[in-house]
Enzyme design. Structure first.
Site, PDB file in Angstrom:
ATOM      1  N   CYS A  20      13.042  11.658   7.293  1.00 17.43           N
ATOM      2  CA  CYS A  20      13.003  11.147   8.668  1.00 17.43           C
ATOM      3  C   CYS A  20      14.369  11.251   9.322  1.00 17.43           C
ATOM      4  CB  CYS A  20      12.543   9.688   8.647  1.00 17.43           C
ATOM      5  SG  CYS A  20      13.513   8.685   7.491  1.00 17.43           S
TER       6      CYS A  20
ATOM      7  N   GLY B  32      -4.603   3.335  -1.918  1.00 12.03           N
ATOM      8  CA  GLY B  32      -5.746   3.531  -1.036  1.00 12.03           C
ATOM      9  C   GLY B  32      -5.388   4.388   0.153  1.00 12.03           C
TER      10      GLY B  32
ATOM     11  N   VAL C 229      -7.351   1.118   3.458  1.00 11.25           N
ATOM     12  CA  VAL C 229      -6.547  -0.037   3.016  1.00 11.25           C
ATOM     13  C   VAL C 229      -5.475  -0.393   4.067  1.00 11.25           C
ATOM     14  CG1 VAL C 229      -4.973  -0.866   1.220  1.00 11.25           C
ATOM     15  CG2 VAL C 229      -7.013   0.432   0.593  1.00 11.25           C
ATOM     16  N   GLY C 230      -4.798   0.639   4.578  1.00 12.25           N
ATOM     17  CA  GLY C 230      -3.756   0.374   5.584  1.00 12.25           C
ATOM     18  C   GLY C 230      -4.338  -0.288   6.824  1.00 12.25           C
TER      19      GLY C 230
ATOM     20  N   LYS D 267       0.864  -1.182   0.000  1.00 14.17           N
ATOM     21  CA  LYS D 267       0.000   0.000   0.000  1.00 14.17           C
ATOM     22  C   LYS D 267       0.899   1.229   0.000  1.00 14.17           C
ATOM     23  CE  LYS D 267      -1.657   3.031   2.579  1.00 14.17           C
ATOM     24  NZ  LYS D 267      -1.680   4.170   1.625  1.00 14.17           N
TER      25      LYS D 267
ATOM     26  N   GLY E 261      -4.861   5.396   4.053  1.00  9.94           N
ATOM     27  CA  GLY E 261      -4.283   4.667   5.174  1.00  9.94           C
ATOM     28  C   GLY E 261      -5.335   4.115   6.108  1.00  9.94           C
TER      29      GLY E 261
HETATM   30  P1  NAD Z   1       2.011   8.731   7.447  1.00 14.48           P
HETATM   31  O1  NAD Z   1       2.301   7.951   8.665  1.00 14.48           O
HETATM   32  O2  NAD Z   1       0.929   9.725   7.480  1.00 14.48           O
HETATM   33  O3  NAD Z   1       1.669   7.759   6.230  1.00 14.48           O
HETATM   34  C1  NAD Z   1       2.530   6.706   5.856  1.00 14.48           C
HETATM   35  C2  NAD Z   1       1.715   5.624   5.183  1.00 14.48           C
HETATM   36  O4  NAD Z   1       0.816   5.075   6.148  1.00 14.48           O
HETATM   37  C3  NAD Z   1       0.843   6.121   4.025  1.00 14.48           C
HETATM   38  O5  NAD Z   1       0.815   5.141   3.025  1.00 14.48           O
HETATM   39  C4  NAD Z   1      -0.524   6.264   4.680  1.00 14.48           C
HETATM   40  O6  NAD Z   1      -1.588   6.143   3.778  1.00 14.48           O
HETATM   41  C5  NAD Z   1      -0.502   5.089   5.645  1.00 14.48           C
HETATM   42  N1  NAD Z   1      -1.455   5.192   6.766  1.00 14.48           N
HETATM   43  C6  NAD Z   1      -2.035   6.310   7.276  1.00 14.48           C
HETATM   44  N2  NAD Z   1      -2.885   5.979   8.267  1.00 14.48           N
HETATM   45  C7  NAD Z   1      -2.834   4.637   8.397  1.00 14.48           C
HETATM   46  C8  NAD Z   1      -3.479   3.702   9.257  1.00 14.48           C
HETATM   47  N3  NAD Z   1      -4.353   4.094  10.183  1.00 14.48           N
HETATM   48  N4  NAD Z   1      -3.182   2.388   9.134  1.00 14.48           N
HETATM   49  C9  NAD Z   1      -2.270   1.966   8.221  1.00 14.48           C
HETATM   50  N5  NAD Z   1      -1.637   2.811   7.358  1.00 14.48           N
HETATM   51  C10 NAD Z   1      -1.909   4.133   7.452  1.00 14.48           C
HETATM   52  O7  NAD Z   1       3.389   9.386   7.018  1.00 14.48           O
HETATM   53  P2  NAD Z   1       3.672  10.349   5.803  1.00 14.48           P
HETATM   54  O8  NAD Z   1       3.133  11.694   6.128  1.00 14.48           O
HETATM   55  O9  NAD Z   1       3.271   9.697   4.536  1.00 14.48           O
HETATM   56  O10 NAD Z   1       5.280  10.371   5.835  1.00 14.48           O
HETATM   57  C11 NAD Z   1       5.992  11.185   6.705  1.00 14.48           C
HETATM   58  C12 NAD Z   1       6.400  10.432   7.954  1.00 14.48           C
HETATM   59  O11 NAD Z   1       7.137   9.267   7.595  1.00 14.48           O
HETATM   60  C13 NAD Z   1       7.329  11.222   8.833  1.00 14.48           C
HETATM   61  O12 NAD Z   1       6.950  11.081  10.177  1.00 14.48           O
HETATM   62  C14 NAD Z   1       8.687  10.574   8.607  1.00 14.48           C
HETATM   63  O13 NAD Z   1       9.590  10.720   9.659  1.00 14.48           O
HETATM   64  C15 NAD Z   1       8.310   9.177   8.382  1.00 14.48           C
HETATM   65  N6  NAD Z   1       9.368   8.475   7.638  1.00 14.48           N
HETATM   66  C16 NAD Z   1      10.147   7.562   8.283  1.00 14.48           C
HETATM   67  C17 NAD Z   1      11.183   6.937   7.603  1.00 14.48           C
HETATM   68  C18 NAD Z   1      12.075   5.913   8.260  1.00 14.48           C
HETATM   69  O14 NAD Z   1      12.734   5.174   7.544  1.00 14.48           O
HETATM   70  N7  NAD Z   1      12.122   5.830   9.562  1.00 14.48           N
HETATM   71  C19 NAD Z   1      11.398   7.245   6.268  1.00 14.48           C
HETATM   72  C20 NAD Z   1      10.583   8.179   5.658  1.00 14.48           C
HETATM   73  C21 NAD Z   1       9.559   8.788   6.352  1.00 14.48           C
END
Ligand code: NAD
Length: 480
Positions: free
Chosen positions: A278, A200, A205-206, A169, A202
């Site tokens: 990140c 989808g 689908v997540g 996803k 989060g």
């Molecule tokens: P996010 O957590 O909002 O979303 C990440 C993914 O999770 C997306 O595909 C989203 O649709 C999905 N998602 C959202 N709600 C969900 C749920 N309830 N259940 C399952 N999946 C769900 O993050 P973002 O805004 O897309 O990305 C930025 C964040 O990612 C920052 O906090 C950053 O630090 C982190 N990040 C971490 C790393 C690492 O390797 N540690 C790398 C890149 C980004």
């Protein structure tokens, strides 16, 4: 306008059951450039069922067969690297300076997984037992928008290398990049169901993947808040997890640092990926005794940082990915001012001098606050934009204490003119990875966070074993 109307299930591009449509944007102009139809919980169930059907045969493929597939996957992604890079610039706002090599690196994830596999023995003996490492089953791969192809390829490569099948996803904001990548991966001709992709939301689908009993493990990269919800949501089915979450990485400038190198190092670490990283080094810890000298150099360097069109090779900082992200960064800049930090460079609003077609783009001013205390909101929370804090420290002990005074622990940076000194300090930092004096990456070494930056590690043997369960056989070895 690009229209993405399919999800990828069981080896084919199919019309999703879900019907919700979402606009896709060019963040440099703020204009709509496409539309994606999102999958739903039913699409998730279909994808998981396909991956479950494909698992028995895939999990029994030999190491050599999987290595051959991984090479093929590399080749098909690499073949369209230029298109993938262009899509990253257009849909994400990644600068060409940084996006130029991204797709090649994403493709290389498959070669790295092949290399890991070559050296890996799935069976070992412990006393009179035989321990064999078994693929976990279907894994759910959930990725963010800030390195779409890289995260998908990295996670998929390791899952497949381990003998797992996958449901992916991707971020719903990266559908143009995902579509291109899906076309590449499809070209490899893997057996149907070995990998599936469902665009989808989060929370739809997540969340369905997190709760699904036929998914053995979730490998997630994204925010700490969502990572926690996956941990909670996966508890009922005892999901295995790899969680790669947020960070607030310290850049520890030691007293003996050469500022001619430390300042560019701090900016490279702070502004990478438009500050949407990140691992960005967002807390710059500077010895009080050299604070003025450092601040003067940093101010000049930030004021000379080119922000603007991501297609211009001279651009260092491109736009924020979305209006929401733009507003979030603006809010933190206001909070920094309200909390009493001093603006060394940048500030609220858009940068001056943007070309007319970029005037509605989601550009922020590269911003540095000085006089920051580590208790301030801007020093504690992940901003995810080009906003840096300079935090003075009295002596080295206090510098290390401030570096570790965070709920995160993903990455850290140390700058010093004495490598042995830097190494000794690096060994005291609570972070999954510490970079000394230069930006570097080793894709076969473990990557992941201490504390609330995550659980588990990706890459290399650590990443491979994160998809395997050990099974111990007793009485199986003849004559033992
Ligand atoms: P996010 O957590 O909002 O979303 C990440 C993914 O999770 C997306 O595909 C989203 O649709 C999905 N998602 C959202 N709600 C969900 C749920 N309830 N259940 C399952 N999946 C769900 O993050 P973002 O805004 O897309 O990305 C930025 C964040 O990612 C920052 O906090 C950053 O630090 C982190 N990040 C971490 C790393 C690492 O390797 N540690 C790398 C890149 C980004």
């Amino acid at each position: 306008m690009k229209t993405i109307e399919h999800v990828y299930i069981n080896g084919a591009f199919v019309t999703p059951h879900g019907s919700e449509a979402q606009d896709l944007y060019n963040p440099a102009t703020g204009r709509v450039i496409g539309r994606v139809t999102l999958g739903d919980a039913e699409d998730t169930r279909r994808a998981v069922a396909a991956a479950k059907r494909a698992f028995p045969a895939w999990s029994r493929t030999s190491k050599q067969e999987r290595i051959a597939w991984l090479h093929k996957l590399h080749d098909v992604v690499h073949a369209r690297a230029d298109e993938l890079n262009a899509a990253t610039v257009e849909e994400y706002g990644g600068t060409v300076a940084q996006s130029g090599w991204r797709a090649a690196l994403a493709a290389e994830a498959f070669l790295n997984a092949a290399t890991t596999l070559e050296d890996y023995d799935f069976t070992r003996r412990i006393k009179a037992t035989e321990v064999s490492m078994q693929p976990m089953g279907v894994v759910g791969l959930i990725t963010p928008w800030n390195n779409n192809c890289g995260f998908i390829c990295g996670k998929l490569a390791m899952a497949l290398a381990a003998g797992c099948t996958a449901v992916i996803k991707p971020s719903e904001m990266s559908a143009i990049q995902t579509q291109l990548l899906a076309e590449c991966l499809h070209q490899a001709g893997l057996p149907p169901g070995v990998f599936n992709i469902v665009n989808g939301r989060g929370d739809v689908v997540g969340a369905a993947m997190t709760a699904h009993p036929d998914i053995a493990k979730i490998s997630f990269t994204g925010s700490t808040a969502v990572g926690k919800s996956i941990l909670r949501g996966g508890a009922d089915t005892m999901k295995r997890v790899t969680l790669e979450l947020g960070g607030k990485s310290p850049m520890l400038i030691l007293e003996d640092a050469d500022f001619a190198e430390a300042v560019p190092f701090a900016l490279a670490a702070g502004f990478m990926n438009n500050g949407q990283a990140c691992i960005a080094g967002t807390r710059i810890l500077v010895p009080q005794s050299r604070l003025e000298e450092f601040n003067a150099l940093l101010k000049t360097a930030v004021e000379n940082t080119r922000v603007g069109d991501p297609r211009d090779p001279a651009t260092i900082v491109g736009p924020m990915v979305s209006e929401k992200q733009y507003e979030r960064v603006q809010r933190y800049i206001r909070i920094g001012i309200e909390e009493g930090a001093t603006l060394l460079a940048g500030g609220p609003g858009r940068p001056e001098g943007l070309a007319p077609e970029l005037a509605q783009g989601w550009f922020v001013r590269p911003t540095v606050f000085s006089g920051v205390h580590n208790d301030m909101t801007i020093a504690r929370e992940e901003i995810f934009g080009p906003v840096l804090c300079v935090i003075p420290y009295r002596d080295e002990e206090q510098g290390i204490a401030i570096a570790n005074d965070t709920v995160y622990g993903l990455q850290a940076y140390v700058s010093s003119s004495d490598p042995r000194h830097a190494r000794a300090v690096a060994a005291r930092i609570d972070a999954g990875r510490v970079l000394i004096n230069r930006m570097e990456h080793e894709p076969l070494a473990p990557f992941g966070g201490f504390k609330q930056s995550g659980i588990g590690r990706e890459y290399g043997i650590f990443g491979l074993e994160a998809h395997l369960e050990p099974r111990t056989l007793l009485g199986a070895l003849p004559g033992v």
